[in-house]
Enzyme design. Structure first.
Site, PDB file in Angstrom:
ATOM      1  N   HIS A  92      20.778  44.791  29.000  1.00  0.00           N
ATOM      2  CA  HIS A  92      20.743  44.672  27.539  1.00  0.00           C
ATOM      3  C   HIS A  92      21.527  43.448  27.076  1.00  0.00           C
ATOM      4  O   HIS A  92      21.051  42.683  26.221  1.00  0.00           O
ATOM      5  CB  HIS A  92      21.335  45.931  26.905  1.00  0.00           C
ATOM      6  CG  HIS A  92      21.530  45.826  25.418  1.00  0.00           C
ATOM      7  ND1 HIS A  92      20.543  46.140  24.508  1.00  0.00           N
ATOM      8  CD2 HIS A  92      22.599  45.424  24.685  1.00  0.00           C
ATOM      9  CE1 HIS A  92      20.995  45.933  23.278  1.00  0.00           C
ATOM     10  NE2 HIS A  92      22.245  45.501  23.361  1.00  0.00           N
ATOM     11  N   GLU A  93      22.706  43.238  27.642  1.00  0.00           N
ATOM     12  CA  GLU A  93      23.500  42.072  27.259  1.00  0.00           C
ATOM     13  C   GLU A  93      22.813  40.783  27.694  1.00  0.00           C
ATOM     14  O   GLU A  93      22.881  39.769  26.992  1.00  0.00           O
ATOM     15  CB  GLU A  93      24.907  42.169  27.854  1.00  0.00           C
ATOM     16  CG  GLU A  93      25.712  43.376  27.391  1.00  0.00           C
ATOM     17  CD  GLU A  93      25.763  43.518  25.869  1.00  0.00           C
ATOM     18  OE1 GLU A  93      25.711  42.482  25.175  1.00  0.00           O
ATOM     19  OE2 GLU A  93      25.843  44.652  25.385  1.00  0.00           O
TER      20      GLU A  93
ATOM     21  N   HIS B  98      20.441  39.553  25.143  1.00  0.00           N
ATOM     22  CA  HIS B  98      21.004  38.686  24.108  1.00  0.00           C
ATOM     23  C   HIS B  98      21.065  37.227  24.591  1.00  0.00           C
ATOM     24  O   HIS B  98      20.827  36.295  23.808  1.00  0.00           O
ATOM     25  CB  HIS B  98      22.406  39.155  23.729  1.00  0.00           C
ATOM     26  CG  HIS B  98      22.427  40.457  22.991  1.00  0.00           C
ATOM     27  ND1 HIS B  98      21.624  40.706  21.900  1.00  0.00           N
ATOM     28  CD2 HIS B  98      23.154  41.595  23.180  1.00  0.00           C
ATOM     29  CE1 HIS B  98      21.852  41.930  21.448  1.00  0.00           C
ATOM     30  NE2 HIS B  98      22.775  42.491  22.210  1.00  0.00           N
TER      31      HIS B  98
ATOM     32  N   HIS C 253      19.269  33.995  22.896  1.00  0.00           N
ATOM     33  CA  HIS C 253      19.956  32.737  22.619  1.00  0.00           C
ATOM     34  C   HIS C 253      19.192  31.566  23.235  1.00  0.00           C
ATOM     35  O   HIS C 253      19.033  30.496  22.613  1.00  0.00           O
ATOM     36  CB  HIS C 253      21.380  32.794  23.164  1.00  0.00           C
ATOM     37  CG  HIS C 253      22.250  31.676  22.704  1.00  0.00           C
ATOM     38  ND1 HIS C 253      23.508  31.443  23.225  1.00  0.00           N
ATOM     39  CD2 HIS C 253      22.065  30.695  21.780  1.00  0.00           C
ATOM     40  CE1 HIS C 253      24.050  30.395  22.636  1.00  0.00           C
ATOM     41  NE2 HIS C 253      23.195  29.920  21.760  1.00  0.00           N
TER      42      HIS C 253
END
Length: 241
Positions: free
Chosen positions: A112-113, A116, A120
Site C-alpha cells: 500500500h505504501e 503511494h 508520486h
C-alpha cells in the site's frame, strides 16, 4: 477537533444543537470501533504468512523495482501502524512489524505504501494536491482552535472572526476529502500487484483486502467527522451573524 464542550459557549438553536451532539457522539463511537477493528485485523492477519515468506521490506523493494522506481529508500520507523510514504524526501517508512513481518498484513501494508510511491512517480493528481495542502493545513492547525474559540465567544459582535476560523478549519476538511481517493487508489494498486506477483494466494488474498479495507474506513470516518464539525461551525455562523 476542538473540544466539543467549547462549542456550547454559544447557544445554537436547541433542536439543531441536540441533533449535532447526537451526530458527534455516534461518529465518535463509530470511529473508535473502526480504529479498534483495524488493530484487531492487523493483529489477526499478522499470524497468516505469505506464500514466499517475504518480509515487508522485501515486498516493498520488489514492488518498487517492478515499477522501475529506484529513487525511493525503504526504511524502518518506530511505532505501530506508523507506516507512510514521504514524497518530500522519497522515503518509504515501515513500522517494525511491517518491515520485518512475513505476514499477509505486513505485505499488504508495505505494498500500500508503495502504491503511494507509484502515485508520486506517475504524477497522480490527488496526491499532488494533498502534498500541496500539507503546509497550508500545518499553518491552519496552529491557529484554528484559538480563532474558532474566539469566534464562538465573540460571534454576536465580531462574526467575521468565526468565519476566518471556519475557513481555516475547512482546509483540514479538504485535506481529509482529498486523502480518500489517494488512499483508495494506493490500496487498489497494492492489491493488484501482490495478487499478480503471487505474494498472496487465492486463499490468503481476501485477508489482504480486508486489512486494507478496514484501514480505509479510518480515513472515511476522519472525513465524515471533519465535515460534520465544519457544518456545525457554519450553522453557528449563519444563525448568529
Amino acid at each position: 477537533m476542538l473540544n466539543m464542550v467549547l462549542l456550547d459557549t454559544v447557544t445554537a438553536p436547541q433542536a439543531g444543537s441536540t441533533l449535532m451532539w447526537i451526530v458527534f457522539i455516534v461518529l465518535t463511537v463509530v470511529s473508535m470501533i473502526v480504529s479498534k477493528n483495524v488493530e484487531r485485523r492487523f493483529k489477526k492477519y499478522s499470524h497468516i504468512r505469505t506464500e514466499g515468506g517475504l518480509t515487508g521490506r522485501e515486498v516493498a523493494e520488489m514492488m518498487l523495482r517492478d515499477h522501475d522506481i529506484h529513487n525511493v529508500q525503504v526504511q524502518m520507523v518506530n511505532g505501530t501502524l506508523t507506516d507512510h510514504y514521504n514524497p518530500t524526501n522519497r522515503t518509504l517508512n515501515l513500522s517494525p512489524d511491517v518491515y520485518n513481518g512475513t505476514s499477509v498484513a505486513a505485505a499488504a501494508v508495505a505494498a500500500h505504501e508503495c502504491g503511494h510511491a507509484m502515485q508520486h512517480a506517475v504524477g497522480y493528481a490527488p496526491l499532488g494536491l494533498r502534498s500541496a495542502l500539507v503546509p497550508i493545513v500545518s499553518f491552519a492547525g496552529r491557529w484554528v482552535s484559538w480563532v474558532i474559540l474566539a469566534g464562538l465567544l465573540l460571534v454576536r459582535v465580531f462574526p467575521s472572526l468565526l468565519l476566518i476560523g471556519i475557513l481555516l478549519f475547512a482546509t483540514s476538511t479538504l485535506f481529509s476529502l482529498v486523502t480518500l481517493p489517494v488512499e483508495i487508489n494506493a490500496s487498489a494498486r497494492a492489491l493488484q500487484w501482490i495478487r499478480q506477483r503471487d505474494i498472496t494466494t487465492a486463499s490468503t488474498h481476501q485477508y489482504a483486502e480486508k486489512a486494507l479495507r478496514s484501514a480505509a474506513y479510518t480515513y472515511v470516518m476522519a472525513a465524515v467527522t471533519s465535515l460534520a464539525t465544519l457544518a456545525y461551525y457554519i450553522m453557528i455562523y449563519l444563525d448568529r451573524r
